[in-house]
Design a protein around this motif. Structure first.
Motif, PDB file in Angstrom:
ATOM      1  N   SER A  38      48.635 -12.380   6.971  1.00  0.00           N
ATOM      2  CA  SER A  38      48.204 -11.002   7.064  1.00  0.00           C
ATOM      3  C   SER A  38      49.079 -10.172   7.472  1.00  0.00           C
ATOM      4  CB  SER A  38      46.707 -11.051   7.677  1.00  0.00           C
ATOM      5  OG  SER A  38      46.981 -11.438   9.006  1.00  0.00           O
ATOM      6  N   HIS A  56      39.850  -8.207  11.849  1.00  0.00           N
ATOM      7  CA  HIS A  56      38.986  -9.516  11.334  1.00  0.00           C
ATOM      8  C   HIS A  56      39.490 -10.525  11.612  1.00  0.00           C
ATOM      9  CE1 HIS A  56      35.363  -7.355   9.761  1.00  0.00           C
ATOM     10  NE2 HIS A  56      36.064  -6.199   9.722  1.00  0.00           N
ATOM     11  N   GLY A 112      43.142  -4.388  -3.227  1.00  0.00           N
ATOM     12  CA  GLY A 112      42.721  -5.174  -2.181  1.00  0.00           C
ATOM     13  C   GLY A 112      41.433  -4.982  -1.290  1.00  0.00           C
ATOM     14  N   PHE A 113      40.695  -3.877  -1.870  1.00  0.00           N
ATOM     15  CA  PHE A 113      39.675  -3.094  -0.907  1.00  0.00           C
ATOM     16  C   PHE A 113      38.382  -4.177  -1.081  1.00  0.00           C
ATOM     17  CE2 PHE A 113      35.938  -0.750   0.049  1.00  0.00           C
ATOM     18  CZ  PHE A 113      36.453  -0.060   1.233  1.00  0.00           C
ATOM     19  N   GLU A 114      37.731  -4.560   0.296  1.00  0.00           N
ATOM     20  CA  GLU A 114      36.247  -5.053   0.081  1.00  0.00           C
ATOM     21  C   GLU A 114      35.433  -4.302   0.833  1.00  0.00           C
ATOM     22  OE1 GLU A 114      36.489  -9.222   0.917  1.00  0.00           O
ATOM     23  OE2 GLU A 114      38.484  -9.599   0.225  1.00  0.00           O
ATOM     24  N   ILE A 115      34.181  -4.321   0.651  1.00  0.00           N
ATOM     25  CA  ILE A 115      32.966  -3.688   1.133  1.00  0.00           C
ATOM     26  C   ILE A 115      33.023  -3.502   2.730  1.00  0.00           C
ATOM     27  CG2 ILE A 115      30.480  -3.342   1.543  1.00  0.00           C
ATOM     28  CD1 ILE A 115      31.760  -2.546  -1.413  1.00  0.00           C
ATOM     29  N   TYR A 116      33.447  -4.792   3.385  1.00  0.00           N
ATOM     30  CA  TYR A 116      33.385  -4.597   4.914  1.00  0.00           C
ATOM     31  C   TYR A 116      34.327  -3.690   5.383  1.00  0.00           C
ATOM     32  CZ  TYR A 116      37.398  -7.622   5.232  1.00  0.00           C
ATOM     33  OH  TYR A 116      38.756  -8.052   5.215  1.00  0.00           O
ATOM     34  N   MET A 117      35.290  -3.337   4.557  1.00  0.00           N
ATOM     35  CA  MET A 117      36.580  -2.587   5.127  1.00  0.00           C
ATOM     36  C   MET A 117      35.979  -1.048   5.133  1.00  0.00           C
ATOM     37  SD  MET A 117      39.728  -4.267   2.924  1.00  0.00           S
ATOM     38  CE  MET A 117      40.254  -5.870   3.326  1.00  0.00           C
ATOM     39  N   GLU A 177      42.562  -3.950   8.376  1.00  0.00           N
ATOM     40  CA  GLU A 177      40.978  -4.525   8.487  1.00  0.00           C
ATOM     41  C   GLU A 177      41.241  -6.003   8.433  1.00  0.00           C
ATOM     42  OE1 GLU A 177      37.838  -3.242   9.053  1.00  0.00           O
ATOM     43  OE2 GLU A 177      39.280  -1.795  10.007  1.00  0.00           O
ATOM     44  N   ILE A 178      42.280  -6.537   7.744  1.00  0.00           N
ATOM     45  CA  ILE A 178      42.448  -8.105   7.770  1.00  0.00           C
ATOM     46  C   ILE A 178      42.784  -8.679   9.035  1.00  0.00           C
ATOM     47  CG2 ILE A 178      43.377  -9.970   6.577  1.00  0.00           C
ATOM     48  CD1 ILE A 178      43.442  -8.685   4.023  1.00  0.00           C
ATOM     49  N   VAL A 231      43.359  -1.729   4.049  1.00  0.00           N
ATOM     50  CA  VAL A 231      43.425  -3.159   3.452  1.00  0.00           C
ATOM     51  C   VAL A 231      44.006  -4.175   4.449  1.00  0.00           C
ATOM     52  CG1 VAL A 231      44.083  -4.919   1.755  1.00  0.00           C
ATOM     53  CG2 VAL A 231      43.056  -2.411   0.979  1.00  0.00           C
TER      54      VAL A 231
END
Length: 480
Positions: A292, A362, A421-426, A358-359, A355
């Motif tokens: 990451s 988290h 690369g986007f996910e909802i939690y971001m 946030e990885i 993206v």
């Protein structure tokens, strides 16, 4: 794979021979960058490795894997954007020779799997960077480059001593020999490379060099040169001998992430603001020190190159680096690209910065570390609110087509990477951005530039040596 190193160096040699033919050198540089990039799709999907020379443990090993790919991609994109931006600047063949040889040298570092080759290539990259920083022969540039060269040379001597111990203990310079080496060797290698990393205290040459370098050089320093230590740290931490340093990387990383933001928030010089955020973003990368981090290194290289090019071109056109004097004077096109870069580094959703950052957040090992990273992220948004709230002028003029092309390539990567690369939690990154913007609006009247004591050559050298000696003492205690 060898073509990634050989082609740029060959292009650089040709430019050097034809250094008085500016237009020809420029064309060669563009073609070489494009050809080098066209090779990437044929190698990045294949975890290949080769050995050059039949010298056994002393051979030169090259390999490509998932850790090298982000850095190889970012090197190509940054170099292409820099060369495009340089069109119509009147650079001679010597400049493009340096750029292309550096391109090949960086690729070599990311592909190398033996410690001595890394020493040679990092040293070559340092020398080329020194020349590039002072290329315009301005007094401030000369002093900044000398400071960089002094600290870099000192650090690489420690690194050389470290790999000498590795060879003494294992009889090999291969990276795999790091699996079982002494604690002293790991500290010497870490401390030797840390001077190039952009970490606070270890790399206090950085603000002067990045803020005073020519427009096309600053992105290379921030986007690529400081990533050498990031890449090698991620690579070395996978070996058991370096495992004990993971907590050290995490501690130094979070300190750099926060302190870099503090200095940036209080800066009025736009290029110094970007330089301080290099320190901060490198801190983010070293907190996790895994894949990451490598991809955040890629994101950082792209949006920081965009920011340095836009800010550098605006500063040159308006004759000042103080962003407070830009409002109402920058064009709408310049503001649009400045906004994209600012939102990306702040971590706004649907950008590459969001993206990858946030990885990392988290992936934090504990809640307290996550909170500190969120504070640093909000501070980043606070810093770049200075650009976000600038007012573009009414002029409909546009930068040159080549400059817009460079901006567009970088912006396209930021947006495409951010969407893919986007996910909802971001979406939660939006809270840090809002908090940073609110903090800026509340506190902007109280912001003042901080003292630059640690950036003086004597202070930078002292702080580096003190931290390095502390590391040595801790290594001796741990190994006893």
């Amino acid at each position: 794979m060898i073509a990634l190193v050989f082609l740029p160096v060959l292009g650089g040699v040709i430019c050097l021979v034809l250094k008085k033919r500016k237009n020809v050198s420029l064309i060669i540089a563009i073609v070489t960058a494009l050809v080098g990039g066209s090779v990437l799709p044929f190698v990045i999907f294949d975890n290949a490795s080769i050995d050059i020379g039949n010298w056994g443990s002393l051979g030169i090993g090259l390999a490509i894997d998932e850790l090298a790919i982000p850095f190889l991609l970012s090197t190509f994109i940054v170099m292409l954007a820099v060369i495009l931006n340089s069109i119509k600047k009147g650079y001679d063949g010597f400049f493009y020779a340096l750029i292309l040889i550096l391109y090949g040298t960086l690729n070599s570092i990311f592909l190398s799997r033996d410690l001595f080759s890394i020493f040679v290539t990092v040293e070559l990259a340092s020398i080329i960077s020194f020349i590039l920083v002072s290329y315009e022969k301005k007094p401030r540039q000369a002093w900044a480059s000398l400071k960089y060269l002094l600290l870099s040379s000192l650090g690489l001597n420690f690194y050389l001593l470290g790999i000498g111990i590795v060879y003494m203990e294992t009889g090999s310079f291969a990276m795999d020999s790091l699996e079982q080496v002494s604690t002293i060797a790991t500290v010497l290698i870490f401390g030797g490379l840390a001077v190039k990393s952009g970490l606070f205290f270890f790399s206090m040459w950085l603000p002067d060099a990045h803020s005073n370098a020519p427009i096309e050089v600053s992105p290379i320093l921030s986007g690529l040169i400081v990533k050498l230590d990031v890449y090698l740290s991620i690579r070395f931490i996978t070996y058991s001998s370096f495992g004990w340093m993971r907590d050290t990387y995490m501690f130094i990383g979070i300190v750099s992430a926060i302190v870099g933001v503090v200095f940036a928030v209080n800066s009025k010089n736009a290029k110094r603001l970007l330089a301080y955020h290099t320190i901060s973003q490198v801190g983010f990368m070293l907190v996790n020190c895994d894949k990451s981090s490598a991809w955040h290194g890629f994101s950082h290289a792209i949006f920081k190159t965009l920011l340095f090019l836009v800010v550098g071109n605006i500063s040159e056109r308006l004759g000042t680096k103080e962003y407070t004097k830009w409002s109402g004077k920058i064009t709408r096109v310049e503001y649009a690209f400045l906004l994209i870069g600012s939102l990306a580094i702040a971590g706004f959703p649907m950008t590459s910065g969001c993206v990858t950052k946030e990885i990392i957040i988290h992936g934090a090992c504990c809640p307290s570390l996550k909170i500190l990273l969120l504070i640093a992220s909000a501070g980043t948004a606070m810093s770049f609110s200075k650009f976000i709230f600038l007012k573009p002028g009414k002029s409909s003029s546009r930068p040159a087509a080549n400059t817009v092309a460079a901006y567009s390539i970088l912006s396209g990567v930021i947006i495409v990477h951010g969407i893919i690369g986007f996910e909802i939690y971001m979406f939660e990154s939006l809270f840090a951005v809002i908090a940073g913007v609110a903090a800026y609006l509340l506190l902007r009247k109280f912001l003042r530039p901080l003292p630059v004591y640690f950036e003086r050559i004597d202070s930078a050298l002292s702080s580096y040596l003190v931290l390095f000696l502390i590391s040595i003492v801790l290594a001796i205690i741990l190994s006893s």
